[in-house]
Design an enzyme around this catalytic site. Structure first.
Site, PDB file in Angstrom:
ATOM      1  N   CYS A 239       0.830  -1.210   0.000  1.00 49.03           N
ATOM      2  CA  CYS A 239       0.000   0.000   0.000  1.00 49.03           C
ATOM      3  C   CYS A 239       0.868   1.265   0.000  1.00 49.03           C
ATOM      4  CB  CYS A 239      -1.015  -0.041   1.133  1.00 49.03           C
ATOM      5  SG  CYS A 239      -2.402   1.021   0.778  1.00 49.03           S
TER       6      CYS A 239
ATOM      7  N   HIS B 252      -3.582  -4.674   1.584  1.00 50.26           N
ATOM      8  CA  HIS B 252      -2.958  -4.903   2.901  1.00 50.26           C
ATOM      9  C   HIS B 252      -2.916  -6.395   3.213  1.00 50.26           C
ATOM     10  CE1 HIS B 252      -2.548  -0.897   4.917  1.00 50.26           C
ATOM     11  NE2 HIS B 252      -3.260  -0.552   3.863  1.00 50.26           N
TER      12      HIS B 252
ATOM     13  N   GLU C  62      -1.364  -8.032   5.334  1.00 50.45           N
ATOM     14  CA  GLU C  62      -1.246  -8.353   6.766  1.00 50.45           C
ATOM     15  C   GLU C  62      -2.614  -8.351   7.448  1.00 50.45           C
ATOM     16  OE1 GLU C  62      -0.821  -5.511   5.390  1.00 50.45           O
ATOM     17  OE2 GLU C  62      -1.355  -3.893   6.766  1.00 50.45           O
TER      18      GLU C  62
HETATM   19  N1  GLN Z   1      -3.384   6.605   0.699  1.00 50.85           N
HETATM   20  C1  GLN Z   1      -2.158   6.368   1.382  1.00 50.85           C
HETATM   21  C2  GLN Z   1      -1.020   7.171   0.787  1.00 50.85           C
HETATM   22  O1  GLN Z   1      -1.126   7.657  -0.290  1.00 50.85           O
HETATM   23  C3  GLN Z   1      -1.824   4.905   1.391  1.00 50.85           C
HETATM   24  C4  GLN Z   1      -2.912   4.155   2.101  1.00 50.85           C
HETATM   25  C5  GLN Z   1      -2.478   2.898   2.805  1.00 50.85           C
HETATM   26  O2  GLN Z   1      -1.291   2.598   2.957  1.00 50.85           O
HETATM   27  N2  GLN Z   1      -3.443   2.185   3.307  1.00 50.85           N
HETATM   28  O3  GLN Z   1      -0.029   7.324   1.431  1.00 50.85           O
END
Ligand code: GLN
Length: 199
Positions: free
Chosen positions: A82, A174, A176
């Site tokens: 992410c 995610h 995890e």
């Molecule tokens: N939207 C976040 C970002 O741009 C990332 C979101 C996440 O890691 N769940 O940093």
């Protein structure tokens, strides 16, 4: 012969505790990485989800913006999930000045799954896994470009959501939070090249 693999979880900000537990369930020893010296002796590093601009500022403040690329160049494996996938990407659409590690020839767009349904869950077919993997997407980045030499391991709605390059894995969801450690095992075996004891 198998030895206990040692992996690091970047522990500056975000969802690192859940990664720690997933790796420990798979028999790895986990080091929380907060400064460059913590990279010594680990085979792989996870950059967790969180807030990518905050994480980038903290990486720079602690010198990890230099130390992590050096770790990778010296043979270390890296997995960005992410916000971590944003950190490892080469291009961040619309944010040319956001600091990044640029370890993977990838273009991403932040928060690009729409305002109404910014978070959602979907079962994903992942290359190398026997069963569908439950993807939890939380304000996920969208992968808008995959460079040559980067393989797509899973897609959702036509967009890559898990990709693998040279010792760098990126997942925009995610893993995890899935209640399933299969991708943690894939990272250990396929990206860190460690042999896990049979379970
Ligand atoms: N939207 C976040 C970002 O741009 C990332 C979101 C996440 O890691 N769940 O940093």
């Amino acid at each position: 012969m198998t030895t206990t693999p040692v992996v690091g979880v970047l522990a500056l900000q975000g969802a690192f505790r859940e990664h720690r537990r997933a790796f420990e369930r798979r028999g790895a020893r986990v080091v929380e990485v907060r400064k460059p010296a913590h990279l010594d002796g680990i085979g792989g590093l996870v950059i967790p989800g969180g807030e990518s601009t905050t994480m980038a500022k903290l990486m720079r403040a602690y010198g990890l913006d230099q130390a992590i690329p050096a770790f990778h160049a010296a043979g270390g494996a890296v997995w960005g999930t992410c916000a971590g996938a944003i950190a490892v990407a080469r291009d961040i659409e619309g944010h040319p000045d956001q600091p990044r590690l640029g370890l993977l020839d990838l273009g991403v767009a932040r928060n690009a799954y729409g305002r109404q349904v910014a978070s959602f869950e979907a079962d994903l077919d992942v290359d190398g896994l026997d069963a569908p993997f439950h993807g939890v997407f939380i304000r996920a980045p969208r992968i808008v470009r995959v460079g040559s030499g980067v393989a797509t391991l899973a897609s959702f709605d036509g967009d890559p959501v898990a990709v693998l390059g040279d010792r760098v894995l990126a997942t925009v969801f995610h893993p995890e939070l899935a209640g399933d450690d299969a991708l943690h095992q894939l990272f250990l075996e396929r990206v860190c090249s460690v042999e896990l004891a049979p379970r």
